[in-house]
Motif scaffolding. Structure first.
Motif, short mmCIF file in Angstrom:
data_model
loop_
_atom_site.label_atom_id
_atom_site.label_comp_id
_atom_site.label_asym_id
_atom_site.label_seq_id
_atom_site.Cartn_x
_atom_site.Cartn_y
_atom_site.Cartn_z
N ASN A 1 -8.52 -11.95 -37.26
CA ASN A 1 -8.38 -12.95 -36.19
C ASN A 1 -9.73 -13.17 -35.53
O ASN A 1 -9.98 -12.65 -34.45
N SER B 1 -10.30 -16.25 -27.90
CA SER B 1 -9.99 -15.70 -29.22
C SER B 1 -9.14 -14.45 -29.06
O SER B 1 -9.05 -13.87 -27.97
N TYR B 2 -8.54 -14.07 -30.18
CA TYR B 2 -7.84 -12.80 -30.21
C TYR B 2 -8.86 -11.66 -30.08
O TYR B 2 -10.05 -11.87 -30.10
N TYR C 1 -9.80 -12.40 -25.22
CA TYR C 1 -11.22 -12.75 -25.09
C TYR C 1 -11.36 -14.21 -24.67
O TYR C 1 -10.71 -15.09 -25.24
#
Lengths: 114, 115
Positions: free
Chosen positions: B101, B94-95, B31
């Motif tokens: 996460n 991000s993850y 992301y």
């Protein structure tokens, strides 16, 4: 239309005092509420976060209080230090999002006087 | 790891000029996001991407375009710069969206002035 309202815009606290920043939201689909800290010239960084199934989360001198019925949450900084001087953003995530993006409040510029 | 790297740090554009803000991350995050930050207004989402080849509009996409040809890179394009685009731009990554996460990693920003 601001979905997350943050107050105050600026805050001055004496060293050792308690800093309190408040946020309110309207969207009941929000499921995750982080606070980000930003120093001048830097990007925001995650400070602490809470989910709506708990009313309080504490990490060191930083505490989030969450009131689900009032749709409000706040950040408390105990024993505030000059090094805490920064801009603080509350945020919320919509659990209907395809991505992981956040809606941010307008920010609070905190100054801790020595 | 360098994290999220943005270039340039500062830029002044004339009205009507175009430019690309570069963003790259070395954390293998799926992301990626572009936010703009205006005083007192927090951060507003411009565009986001959930993976290579997939992009979508955020809250304030008008006047901007993005592409995501690789996992690492997510450039933001301004085609006809306007004074209203004067802002600080942040790229973040991000993850995938999981319970454990959820942290966004931000770059250090690009300060853009359109005169």
């Amino acid at each position: 239309q601001q979905q997350v309202k943050q107050s105050p815009q600026s805050l001055i606290v004496q060293k050792g005092g308690i800093s309190i920043i408040n946020c309110a939201y309207e969207n009941t689909a929000f499921d995750y509420f982080p606070w980000y800290q930003q120093f001048p010239g830097k990007g925001p960084a995650l400070l602490i976060a809470i989910r709506p199934d708990v009313s309080e989360k504490k990490e060191g001198r930083f505490t989030i209080s969450f009131n689900k019925s009032a749709k409000q949450f706040s950040l408390h900084i105990m024993d505030s230090q000059p090094g805490d001087s920064a801009t603080y953003f509350c945020a919320a995530r919509n659990n209907n999002n395809a991505g992981n993006m956040l809606t941010f409040g307008g920010g609070t510029r905190l100054m801790v006087k020595p | 790891n360098a994290g999220v790297t943005q270039t340039p740090k500062f830029r002044i554009l004339k009205i009507g000029q175009s430019m690309t803000l570069q963003c790259t991350q070395d954390m293998n995050h799926n992301y990626m996001y572009w936010y703009r930050q205006d005083p007192g207004m927090g951060l507003k989402l411009i565009y986001y991407s959930v993976g290579a080849g997939i992009t979508d509009k955020g809250e304030v996409p008008n006047g901007y375009n993005v592409s995501r040809s690789t996992t690492e890179d997510f450039p933001l394009r301004l085609e006809l710069a306007a004074p209203s685009q004067t802002s600080v731009y942040f790229c973040a990554s991000s993850y995938t969206r999981t319970a454990t996460n959820e942290k966004l990693f931000f770059g250090s920003g690009t300060q853009l002035s359109v005169l």
